[in-house]
Enzyme design. Sequence first.
Site, PDB file in Angstrom:
ATOM      1  N   HIS A  53      54.692  21.780 -27.881  1.00 53.00           N
ATOM      2  CA  HIS A  53      53.934  21.383 -29.089  1.00 53.00           C
ATOM      3  C   HIS A  53      53.062  20.182 -28.726  1.00 53.00           C
ATOM      4  CE1 HIS A  53      53.661  20.884 -33.657  1.00 53.00           C
ATOM      5  NE2 HIS A  53      52.867  19.948 -33.150  1.00 53.00           N
ATOM      6  N   HIS A  93      49.011  18.229 -29.143  1.00 50.30           N
ATOM      7  CA  HIS A  93      47.638  18.096 -29.656  1.00 50.30           C
ATOM      8  C   HIS A  93      46.770  17.481 -28.565  1.00 50.30           C
ATOM      9  CE1 HIS A  93      48.905  18.901 -33.827  1.00 50.30           C
ATOM     10  NE2 HIS A  93      50.016  18.310 -33.443  1.00 50.30           N
ATOM     11  N   LYS A 145      49.957  29.256 -35.546  1.00 56.26           N
ATOM     12  CA  LYS A 145      50.518  28.065 -36.186  1.00 56.26           C
ATOM     13  C   LYS A 145      50.286  28.083 -37.688  1.00 56.26           C
ATOM     14  CE  LYS A 145      52.258  23.901 -36.537  1.00 56.26           C
ATOM     15  NZ  LYS A 145      51.774  22.635 -36.062  1.00 56.26           N
ATOM     16  N   HIS A 181      54.787  24.315 -39.325  1.00 52.00           N
ATOM     17  CA  HIS A 181      54.875  22.923 -39.789  1.00 52.00           C
ATOM     18  C   HIS A 181      55.666  22.985 -41.090  1.00 52.00           C
ATOM     19  CE1 HIS A 181      53.396  18.671 -40.245  1.00 52.00           C
ATOM     20  NE2 HIS A 181      53.916  18.927 -41.424  1.00 52.00           N
ATOM     21  N   HIS A 185      58.802  20.401 -34.660  1.00 52.67           N
ATOM     22  CA  HIS A 185      59.148  18.983 -34.856  1.00 52.67           C
ATOM     23  C   HIS A 185      60.089  18.766 -36.026  1.00 52.67           C
ATOM     24  CE1 HIS A 185      55.814  19.483 -37.618  1.00 52.67           C
ATOM     25  NE2 HIS A 185      54.874  19.310 -36.711  1.00 52.67           N
ATOM     26  N   ASP A 234      54.748  16.854 -29.706  1.00 51.97           N
ATOM     27  CA  ASP A 234      53.849  16.592 -30.840  1.00 51.97           C
ATOM     28  C   ASP A 234      52.971  15.382 -30.544  1.00 51.97           C
ATOM     29  OD1 ASP A 234      52.636  17.050 -33.280  1.00 51.97           O
ATOM     30  OD2 ASP A 234      54.110  15.911 -34.423  1.00 51.97           O
TER      31      ASP A 234
HETATM   32  C1  NCD Z   1      49.382  15.768 -35.970  1.00 48.05           C
HETATM   33  C2  NCD Z   1      47.903  15.488 -35.630  1.00 48.05           C
HETATM   34  O1  NCD Z   1      47.502  14.322 -35.650  1.00 48.05           O
HETATM   35  O2  NCD Z   1      47.202  16.433 -35.323  1.00 48.05           O
HETATM   36  N1  NCD Z   1      49.953  14.573 -36.521  1.00 48.05           N
HETATM   37  C3  NCD Z   1      51.264  14.264 -36.577  1.00 48.05           C
HETATM   38  O3  NCD Z   1      51.613  13.248 -37.190  1.00 48.05           O
HETATM   39  N2  NCD Z   1      52.182  14.990 -35.986  1.00 48.05           N
HETATM   40  C4  NCD Z   1      49.481  16.927 -36.883  1.00 48.05           C
HETATM   41  C5  NCD Z   1      50.881  17.464 -37.021  1.00 48.05           C
HETATM   42  O4  NCD Z   1      51.461  18.002 -36.083  1.00 48.05           O
HETATM   43  O5  NCD Z   1      51.452  17.336 -38.114  1.00 48.05           O
HETATM   44 ZN    ZN Z   2      51.840  18.568 -34.303  1.00 42.15          ZN
END
Ligand code: NCD
Ligand code: ZN
Length: 354
Positions: free
Chosen positions: A18, A20, A108, A146, A184, A257
């Site tokens: 997971h 970003h 997702k 999510h 998460h 995450d």
């Molecule tokens: C994530 C993001 O910034 O893209 N932020 C987070 O707090 N985890 C989005 C997400 O996974 O909820």
């Molecule tokens: Zn995330």
Amino acid sequence: MSTQNTTQLTITRPDDWHLHLRDGAALEAVVADTARQFARAIIMPNLKPPVTTTEQALAYRGRILEALAKAGGNPAAFTPLMTLYLTDNTSAEEIFRAHESGQVYAVKLYPAGATTNSDAGVTDLLGKCATALEALEKCGMPLLVHGEVTDPSIDVFDREAVFVDRVMKPLRRAFPALKVVFEHITTKEGAEYVRDAEGPIAATITPQHMLYNRNAIFQGGVRPHWYCLPILKRETHRQALVDAATSGSPRFFLGTDSAPHARGLKEHACGCAGCYTALHAMELYATAFEAAGKLDKLEGFASFHGPDFYGLPRNTGTLTLVREAYQVPDDLPFGNTTLVPLAAGEALAWRARV
Ligand code: NCD
Ligand code: ZN
């Protein structure tokens, strides 16, 4: 094996299930951090605009590998596992196209409005997405969830537990063969549901939810770099997550995450949610597993359970962690601004040798 006095730990090369990575200059700033520690990563599709088609996912994949090369990394040693962002309008054809591409590994679900860049998310999962869910079930591609309700009348600390009853259970009753990753997880309710439920379900657990409870957000003042979604919870929940991650159960695996936001957007009147952990992910997890006396369970969590659930081969390389003082940097370059990693300025007892 006793890991009491372990000074060095070599494990099969881990994956991040997971992640970003963003796009453009931000992507270029962070992608090499992940590629240093992990062989593969599930890439979240919440760009602006979101990655909703196979064509967009393949183009994004290209940009990731290009950015990695530009940042001095080795694109041959890192595989981005792409995902699509589910909307009310995702068609079954799009799901089959994604599956057939061989590069898209999951879809997702963001409930509309639940988190960063989720405006295009789903408004009514079973009402609007039944054909897409059927297609996913048919081709065996996981739905990544999510798991928070967005009902403003539900307390922000309760949104995951309420999601289990209101969305997760009806979803899995309607599609019992659908592979689901509860992303998460942050609560005892989430962990117990995943541990005990029937059928193909698993969960990712972040380093911050293993290491901190919600006091971290308020210690001596508001600390925006500890703010992520789902938000950190009470100590009892943190303990339940540590128990789940270190239990050896194949249903729990690593997903950082890691979610970079420019310093100014975190230290802000309406700060963004997300913790940056790609830089030192394995150091953070090793710290959490050691604190639980369960370093021997780190390899399963980080390197085996994820690929096993996704039906992918385990990695063949290794990663070595050494017990060595490691000071987390105060900040990192991030395009024309800076990025503050989780636990900035603190000392950790482990360092990944990369
Ligand atoms: C994530 C993001 O910034 O893209 N932020 C987070 O707090 N985890 C989005 C997400 O996974 O909820
Ligand atoms: Zn995330």
